[in-house]
Motif scaffolding. Structure first.
Motif, PDB file in Angstrom:
ATOM      1  N   ASP A  20       0.837  -1.199   0.000  1.00  0.00           N
ATOM      2  CA  ASP A  20       0.000   0.000   0.000  1.00  0.00           C
ATOM      3  C   ASP A  20       0.873   1.250   0.000  1.00  0.00           C
ATOM      4  O   ASP A  20       1.933   1.278   0.642  1.00  0.00           O
ATOM      5  N   GLU A  60      -4.523   6.842  -2.520  1.00  0.00           N
ATOM      6  CA  GLU A  60      -4.069   5.537  -2.042  1.00  0.00           C
ATOM      7  C   GLU A  60      -3.999   4.554  -3.200  1.00  0.00           C
ATOM      8  O   GLU A  60      -4.929   4.447  -4.008  1.00  0.00           O
ATOM      9  N   SER A  95      -3.323   0.568  -3.527  1.00  0.00           N
ATOM     10  CA  SER A  95      -3.249  -0.632  -2.694  1.00  0.00           C
ATOM     11  C   SER A  95      -3.229  -1.874  -3.574  1.00  0.00           C
ATOM     12  O   SER A  95      -3.940  -1.946  -4.588  1.00  0.00           O
TER      13      SER A  95
END
Length: 447
Positions: A237, A248, A250
Motif C-alpha cells: 500500500d 491511495e 493498494s
C-alpha cells in the motif's frame, strides 16, 4: 544444440565457437552486448540462464555464465556451448570453474568477450559488497544486482547504498517501475495540491518497499513513513496525504491494484509482481548510469520506519515480578541517571516533618486520655467491678457452688448503684465536667 567441452581452455572454447558459426553459415553476428552472469554452480545457474534467454529475445547478446564450483577440487574448467533453440536469440557459454580457478572468473571471461560491444555484469544472488571493485565488475559498464535474492535483503540494500558507483543498479529498483508510473499518473488529475505526508507499507524484508519510500521522500520532500504490512507480499500500500483527501494505491493480493483519490472513481490497475526476466530485459535497455536510482539510494536515511509497540516481558512462574520503578516523593518516576541523592535527601526531610507531627498528635491524645481518666474514673469503677463479678459468679455456678441466678444478683445491684451514683451525685457530675475542661486545656497546650 548443446556442446560439452570438459577439462578445456578458453582458447579451445573460442575456436569451437568459430567452427560452429562457419558450419552454420553465419558470417556476421547480430549481438549488441555481452552479458556476464556470476553465480554458484547449481540450480540457480539454470534459472539465470533461462531468464537471460528470455531477455535475449529483446536484446540479442552473448551470454557468458561463470558458475563457481567446489573450491577444494582440483583446478579445472568445464565448458558448455548452447546455440539455436537452447540459447534463445543468443549464444550461451557456461564456464564451470573448480578449485583455485573459481576465483579467477575475470581471466576466463576476457578471451570470450565480443569486441566493441558493451559489457553488462549480473549477480543473481550473493553479489559483492562493492560490485564496482569486483574484477568482473571492473570489466562492465553496467552492474546488476538483486537485493531481494540475498539472505538479508535490507542489509544488502544498505551495502548497495554505501558501495554505489555510477553504473550500478538493482532489480529491487526495477520492480518499482509500474508503481512509480501509477503514482505519477495520480498527480495528472485535479485537484493539483501538494502532498503533506506519505506512507508506504509492505513486507518487513522488502527492499523495493524501502526504495519506493526513499524515492517519494527525495522528490516530494515530505516526511515518509515506511511501515510493515499486516498481510500481502512485497509492496502492499502507498498512501499520499493532501489537503482535499488521501491518494491511495493498494495491492493486497499481489496481482491487481486499486487507485483511490478524491473526486475520481476508483480504478483497478494491473500490478502483478514482475518476474526476473522482465526486470532484466528492462535493465538492458539502458547502459548509462541511473541517476534516479542513485538519488533514491542516498535518500534511504530520510525514511521514517514504523515501530511496533513493545510488549511487556512475561513473568515466569515461580518468580517474582520485576522490581517497581523508582518514584520520587512527589510521585513522579525517577529517570535513569537522575540525581538520586537529591531525591533521597528530600524524602528524609519529609519523613522528619511527618514524624514530628505524629509525635505532637500522639502527645495531645495522651493528655486528653489522661484527663478523661481522671474525671471519669470514680463513676465507672463500680461498674467495672460489677462486670468482673459476673463472670466469677457464672464460673462458680458452673462448678456447682451456687445457682447462677443468685450469683448475678449482686452484679445487677452493683450496676444500679453505680448508675444512681453517677446520675444523682452532683459532685461526680461536676468532677466529670471539670475533668473535660482540664483535658481540653491540656490538649491545646500540647498542640
Amino acid at each position: 544444440m548443446i556442446i560439452d567441452l570438459p577439462s578445456t581452455t578458453t582458447s579451445q572454447v573460442n575456436s569451437k565457437l568459430v567452427q560452429i558459426r562457419e558450419e552454420g553459415g553465419a558470417v556476421t553476428l547480430g549481438r549488441v552486448l555481452t552479458l556476464v552472469i556470476v553465480t554458484d554452480d547449481g540450480a540457480k545457474t539454470e534459472e539465470a540462464v533461462e531468464a537471460a534467454n528470455d531477455a535475449s529475445r529483446e536484446h540479442p547478446c552473448r551470454v557468458i555464465v561463470v558458475a563457481r564450483g567446489a573450491r577444494k577440487a582440483a583446478p579445472r574448467l568445464d565448458a558448455q556451448i548452447r546455440v539455436g533453440g537452447d540459447a534463445g536469440a543468443s549464444e550461451v557459454i557456461v564456464l564451470r570453474l573448480y578449485g583455485e580457478l573459481a576465483n579467477e572468473g575475470a581471466s576466463c571471461v576476457v578471451p570470450l568477450l565480443l569486441p566493441d560491444t558493451p559489457v553488462v555484469a549480473w549477480w543473481p544472488s550473493d553479489a559483492p559488497a562493492v560490485p564496482a571493485d569486483d574484477p568482473i565488475g571492473q570489466l562492465a559498464q553496467r552492474r546488476i544486482t538483486d537485493a531481494a535474492a540475498e539472505k538479508n535483503p535490507i542489509k544488502a540494500l544498505e551495502q548497495r547504498r554505501t558501495g554505489y558507483a555510477p553504473g550500478d543498479t538493482d532489480l529491487a529498483w526495477t520492480r518499482l517501475t509500474l508503481w512509480r508510473a501509477m503514482i505519477a499518473s495520480a498527480f495528472d488529475l485535479p485537484p493539483y495540491e501538494k502532498v503533506t505526508e506519505a506512507e508506504v507499507s509492505g513486507e518487513s524484508d522488502s527492499p523495493s518497499t524501502d526504495l519506493l519510500a526513499a524515492w517519494l521522500a527525495a522528490y516530494l520532500k515530505v516526511p515518509v513513513k515506511r511501515s510493515k504490512a499486516v498481510r500481502g507480499e512485497g509492496i502492499v500500500d502507498v498512501r499520499l496525504v493532501r489537503r482535499s483527501g488521501e491518494v491511495e494505491l493498494s495491492r493486497p493480493d499481489g496481482k491487481v491494484g486499486t487507485l483511490t483519490q478524491p473526486g475520481q472513481p476508483e480504478r483497478r490497475v494491473a500490478l502483478q509482481r514482475r518476474q526476473v526476466r522482465d526486470c532484466l530485459a528492462e535493465e538492458l535497455r539502458r547502459l548509462d548510469p541511473d541517476e534516479v536510482y542513485e538519488t533514491a539510494l542516498k535518500s534511504l536515511g530520510k525514511v521514517v520506519r514504523g515501530r511496533t509497540a513493545a510488549k511487556a516481558p512475561a513473568v515466569p512462574r515461580g518468580k517474582g515480578r520485576p522490581a517497581p520503578a523508582k518514584v520520587s516523593p512527589d510521585h513522579k518516576p525517577v529517570e535513569a541517571g537522575a540525581d538520586e541523592a537529591a531525591v533521597r535527601t528530600t524524602a528524609d526531610a519529609e519523613t522528619e516533618v511527618s514524624t514530628s507531627q505524629d509525635r505532637k498528635v500522639a502527645s495531645a491524645r495522651d493528655g486528653k486520655g489522661s484527663a478523661a481518666r481522671d474525671g471519669k474514673a470514680p463513676a465507672k469503677a463500680p461498674a467495672k467491678a460489677a462486670d468482673t463479678a459476673a463472670p466469677t459468679a457464672s464460673v462458680a455456678a458452673a462448678a456447682g457452688k451456687g445457682p447462677a441466678k443468685a450469683a448475678k444478683t449482686p452484679a445487677k445491684a452493683a450496676k444500679s448503684k453505680s448508675g444512681t451514683g453517677s446520675a444523682s451525685g452532683s459532685g461526680s457530675a461536676s468532677g466529670s465536667g471539670s475533668g473535660k475542661a482540664s483535658a481540653k486545656s491540656k490538649a491545646k497546650a500540647g498542640s
